[in-house]
Design a protein around this motif. Structure first.
Motif, PDB file in Angstrom:
ATOM      1  N   PRO A  13       0.818  -1.216   0.000  1.00 28.04           N
ATOM      2  CA  PRO A  13       0.000   0.000   0.000  1.00 28.04           C
ATOM      3  C   PRO A  13       0.850   1.264   0.000  1.00 28.04           C
ATOM      4  N   LEU A  14       0.228   2.340  -0.394  1.00 27.69           N
ATOM      5  CA  LEU A  14       0.827   3.669  -0.308  1.00 27.69           C
ATOM      6  C   LEU A  14       0.257   4.325   0.938  1.00 27.69           C
ATOM      7  N   PHE A  15       1.072   5.077   1.652  1.00 25.40           N
ATOM      8  CA  PHE A  15       0.634   5.726   2.887  1.00 25.40           C
ATOM      9  C   PHE A  15       0.582   7.231   2.679  1.00 25.40           C
ATOM     10  N   TRP A  16      -0.628   7.788   2.794  1.00 24.35           N
ATOM     11  CA  TRP A  16      -0.820   9.221   2.616  1.00 24.35           C
ATOM     12  C   TRP A  16      -0.139   9.970   3.745  1.00 24.35           C
ATOM     13  N   THR A  17       0.687  10.934   3.395  1.00 23.03           N
ATOM     14  CA  THR A  17       1.379  11.751   4.390  1.00 23.03           C
ATOM     15  C   THR A  17       1.218  13.220   4.019  1.00 23.03           C
ATOM     16  N   GLN A  18       1.184  14.059   5.038  1.00 25.95           N
ATOM     17  CA  GLN A  18       1.044  15.486   4.798  1.00 25.95           C
ATOM     18  C   GLN A  18       2.211  16.286   5.375  1.00 25.95           C
ATOM     19  N   SER A  19       3.083  15.604   6.098  1.00 26.66           N
ATOM     20  CA  SER A  19       4.223  16.308   6.686  1.00 26.66           C
ATOM     21  C   SER A  19       5.399  15.348   6.813  1.00 26.66           C
ATOM     22  N   THR A  20       6.578  15.918   7.058  1.00 28.44           N
ATOM     23  CA  THR A  20       7.765  15.083   7.216  1.00 28.44           C
ATOM     24  C   THR A  20       7.658  14.201   8.456  1.00 28.44           C
ATOM     25  N   ASN A  21       6.917  14.634   9.454  1.00 34.18           N
ATOM     26  CA  ASN A  21       6.742  13.838  10.676  1.00 34.18           C
ATOM     27  C   ASN A  21       6.018  12.524  10.413  1.00 34.18           C
ATOM     28  N   GLU A  22       5.200  12.480   9.376  1.00 32.86           N
ATOM     29  CA  GLU A  22       4.430  11.283   9.052  1.00 32.86           C
ATOM     30  C   GLU A  22       5.164  10.343   8.100  1.00 32.86           C
ATOM     31  N   MET A  23       6.281  10.763   7.573  1.00 36.02           N
ATOM     32  CA  MET A  23       7.002   9.963   6.586  1.00 36.02           C
ATOM     33  C   MET A  23       7.856   8.899   7.263  1.00 36.02           C
ATOM     34  N   SER A  24       8.064   7.786   6.534  1.00 36.57           N
ATOM     35  CA  SER A  24       8.831   6.677   7.084  1.00 36.57           C
ATOM     36  C   SER A  24       9.623   5.987   5.981  1.00 36.57           C
ATOM     37  N   LYS A  25      10.800   5.479   6.353  1.00 30.87           N
ATOM     38  CA  LYS A  25      11.618   4.702   5.418  1.00 30.87           C
ATOM     39  C   LYS A  25      11.019   3.325   5.151  1.00 30.87           C
ATOM     40  N   ASP A  26      10.151   2.888   6.044  1.00 28.05           N
ATOM     41  CA  ASP A  26       9.620   1.526   5.988  1.00 28.05           C
ATOM     42  C   ASP A  26       8.388   1.369   5.116  1.00 28.05           C
ATOM     43  N   ARG A  27       8.008   2.417   4.390  1.00 27.72           N
ATOM     44  CA  ARG A  27       6.797   2.323   3.578  1.00 27.72           C
ATOM     45  C   ARG A  27       6.886   3.261   2.384  1.00 27.72           C
TER      46      ARG A  27
END
Length: 124
Positions: A13-27
């Motif tokens: 899946p793709l994970f919707w993010t709106q900020s750098t705090n929500e981003m992850s290397k694992d997805r």
């Protein structure tokens, strides 16, 4: 054509993010085209996909290493032609709600059909 989120096909899946705090290397991080988020993803070697609304954004996203370029069906044919001509590494994708839309995307030359289940978070 690759399918993401279809009940019969295994997918990441793709994970919707709106900020750098929500981003992850694992997805696989998905966000609206944003130069700051793209810079952050590149600096931290994160996989990302971005929603592009025009040709300029798609060209930049591909050059920056986006895995997928999501677009509206209205510009899908133009971006697919552009990606084929310039041999984009990124795949052109559209979010769909029903299987009957696959035929239309195939006519446009879209690389990836993403069903709503394929995106975690966000409203598609």
């Amino acid at each position: 054509m690759q399918l993401i989120g279809h009940e019969l096909v295994e997918f990441e899946p793709l994970f919707w993010t709106q900020s750098t705090n929500e981003m992850s290397k694992d997805r696989l991080n998905l966000f609206e085209f944003d130069k700051d988020l793209i810079k952050f993803a590149k600096q931290h070697q994160m996989n990302f996909a971005t929603v592009c609304i025009d040709t300029k954004q798609a060209i930049i996203a591909n050059a920056c290493g986006a895995k997928f370029i999501l677009c509206h069906k209205l510009i899908a044919k133009n971006l697919s032609d552009l990606a084929q001509f310039y041999l984009f590494d990124a795949k052109i994708a559209c979010v769909i709600t029903h299987e009957h839309e696959l035929e239309e995307l195939a006519k446009f030359g879209v690389d990836v059909a993403i069903f709503q289940k394929g995106v975690v978070g966000g409203n598609f």
